[in-house]
Design an enzyme around this catalytic site. Structure first.
Site, PDB file in Angstrom:
ATOM      1  N   ASP A 132     -11.574  -4.829 -18.923  1.00 47.93           N
ATOM      2  CA  ASP A 132     -11.884  -5.865 -19.911  1.00 47.93           C
ATOM      3  C   ASP A 132     -10.624  -6.173 -20.714  1.00 47.93           C
ATOM      4  O   ASP A 132     -10.150  -5.349 -21.491  1.00 47.93           O
ATOM      5  CB  ASP A 132     -13.006  -5.369 -20.823  1.00 47.93           C
ATOM      6  CG  ASP A 132     -13.383  -6.373 -21.911  1.00 47.93           C
ATOM      7  OD1 ASP A 132     -12.761  -7.461 -21.984  1.00 47.93           O
ATOM      8  OD2 ASP A 132     -14.301  -6.059 -22.695  1.00 47.93           O
ATOM      9  N   HIS A 159       0.812  -1.219   0.000  1.00 44.66           N
ATOM     10  CA  HIS A 159       0.000   0.000   0.000  1.00 44.66           C
ATOM     11  C   HIS A 159       0.844   1.268   0.000  1.00 44.66           C
ATOM     12  O   HIS A 159       0.393   2.337  -0.430  1.00 44.66           O
ATOM     13  CB  HIS A 159      -0.923  -0.012   1.215  1.00 44.66           C
ATOM     14  CG  HIS A 159      -2.208   0.733   1.031  1.00 44.66           C
ATOM     15  ND1 HIS A 159      -2.271   2.005   0.500  1.00 44.66           N
ATOM     16  CD2 HIS A 159      -3.489   0.388   1.308  1.00 44.66           C
ATOM     17  CE1 HIS A 159      -3.529   2.410   0.459  1.00 44.66           C
ATOM     18  NE2 HIS A 159      -4.288   1.450   0.948  1.00 44.66           N
TER      19      HIS A 159
END
Length: 445
Positions: free
Chosen positions: A387, A166
């Protein structure tokens, strides 16, 4: 879940990439140095044989990943944590640096893995990669910020798993990286690229030095070392747009002074009140204080504001306050909405960011040992939109929350908001009953 590792690769940015890139970790980044590594999973249905997966799909994904890394060099860099000098931590990319890409297969049932129903939480962790080993010396610790695993469930689907440190960046950046990789793999189109300017971050010099003086005595998290959550089940809950609108209407009726609440406010409030109602344990003092904490993107709250594609962490924590007795009562949802709305309003001022970092240690200390609901993710992030050429993902899981009990929220694939989290089976069963019961009651508005 039986996962078999097939191959491991090191993927570097393509030739012609800048020979070096260095940027300093700021106070926004340092607070995540010792945080548990984040683990996220994206599932895509695809009837694909193992030979086609290995011979064609992997080659395309490796190539598009390399092209993507050219624009996201910090993700293939090394984070350098100094041990014996006055320097502060940096992310440094040098030519030849790479990320670890693991290729695997899994024999589990795809429809079970991607279902929203409660399932064993520990099984999903085999679908994310281990980070490469950190390099230790007398002067520094060097470790990777990202690793990726591609797992085929033969003739069912593909899972893309990320293990991410992170301190390199927040979920806004990681999501942008995933979408860019998918877009390049599908059609060689590059989305909005990250902005690396760090000199304009408000009060960064003073706060970075202050936070480094606090964090240089700790050691950063560099690997996954926590035991798997074998005592928990994980489930996903969906609030549709229609249900969210009805919850907003209820808040307007019960708490008109709030005005029309945001989706984030009503989702957090409904979650919070349902958790209190389903808790089950006897709380002797009904007035015991409860808190709800959530990260808030503050790029636009700085002076000057930062663009949304700023690369790095730019979060502060919003903290809402109520009591257990109020939250579990008949008016618990409306009261929770009022508390969350007030907390959101308190962090919308530009001065709130500076005030938060000046008082962060005190704030965190005050929450230790208290009843606290942690929220991760964002109601604005579209984790389903990437996608790669196989259509949108059918399931997203943020599974590192198993280790600290947070609830992840994100936009749902079919509209509305998803909430994903894990707990013991008994507690989950109780939560399911409460969650569904009060949605039914509110549907009659």
């Amino acid at each position: 879940m039986a996962v078999k590792i097939i191959e491991s690769y090191s993927v570097s940015p393509p030739s012609g990439t800048a020979a070096e890139q260095t940027f300093h970790l700021l106070h926004f980044d340092m607070i995540w140095l010792d945080f548990v590594l984040t683990e996220t999973l994206y599932f895509y249905p695809l009837k694909c044989s193992q030979s086609h997966f290995l011979d064609t799909i992997i080659g395309n994904l490796k190539h598009s990943l390399s092209l993507t890394l050219k624009h996201f060099l910090p993700l293939s860099s090394k984070i350098i944590f100094p041990l014996s000098s006055a320097a502060t931590p940096v992310s440094r990319y040098t030519a030849g640096d790479s990320i670890s890409l693991t290729i695997a297969t899994c024999d589990n049932d795809f429809s079970h893995v991607v279902s929203n129903r409660p399932k064993a939480a520990d099984g999903l962790h085999h679908l994310v990669p281990q980070m490469p080993a950190a390099a230790y010396s007398s002067d520094e610790i060097k470790f990777s910020p990202l690793a990726i695993q591609l797992t085929l469930l033969p003739n069912q689907g593909i899972c893309i798993g990320f293990t991410h440190h992170h301190s390199i960046c927040d979920a806004t950046n990681l999501s942008a990286f995933v979408h860019t990789w998918a877009s390049i793999n599908k059609s060689n189109v590059i989305n909005q690229l990250p902005f690396y300017g760090r000199d304009s971050v408000q009060d960064s010099t003073k706060l970075t030095i202050s936070y480094w003086n606090q964090f240089k005595t700790i050691r950063p998290t560099v690997s996954l070392t926590l035991p798997l959550p074998s005592d928990k089940v994980r489930a996903t809950f969906h609030l549709t747009d229609s249900q969210i609108d009805k919850l907003k209407t209820l808040v307007i009726i019960k708490k008109p002074s709030i005005g029309r609440p945001s989706t984030f406010v009503v989702v957090c409030a409904y979650l919070w009140s349902c958790l209190a109602k389903s808790a089950g344990e006897v709380v002797e003092n009904g007035d015991e204080t409860e808190y709800l904490s959530s990260p808030v993107n503050c790029r636009q709250r700085l002076d000057p504001p930062l663009p949304e594609n700023y690369f790095g962490n730019c979060l502060i924590h919003m903290i809402a306050v109520s009591s257990h007795g109020i939250l579990k009562g008949d008016e618990g949802f409306a009261a929770a909405a009022e508390a969350v709305a007030a907390a959101v309003k308190s962090v919308q001022k530009r001065t709130s960011v500076l005030e938060y970092f000046e008082r962060r240690s005190e704030i965190i200390s005050e929450l230790k040992g208290k009843r606290l609901v942690r929220v991760a993710g964002s109601s604005k992030l579209d984790e389903y939109g990437a996608d790669y050429g196989w259509g949108r993902a059918v399931k997203y899981e943020c599974i590192h929350t198993d280790f600290h009990g947070a609830v992840n929220i994100c936009k749902a694939r079919q509209g509305g908001i998803e909430l994903g989290f894990s707990m013991s089976k008994a507690k989950m069963d109780s939560f399911v009953d409460v969650f569904n019961k009060y949605l039914y009651i509110n549907s009659n508005l």
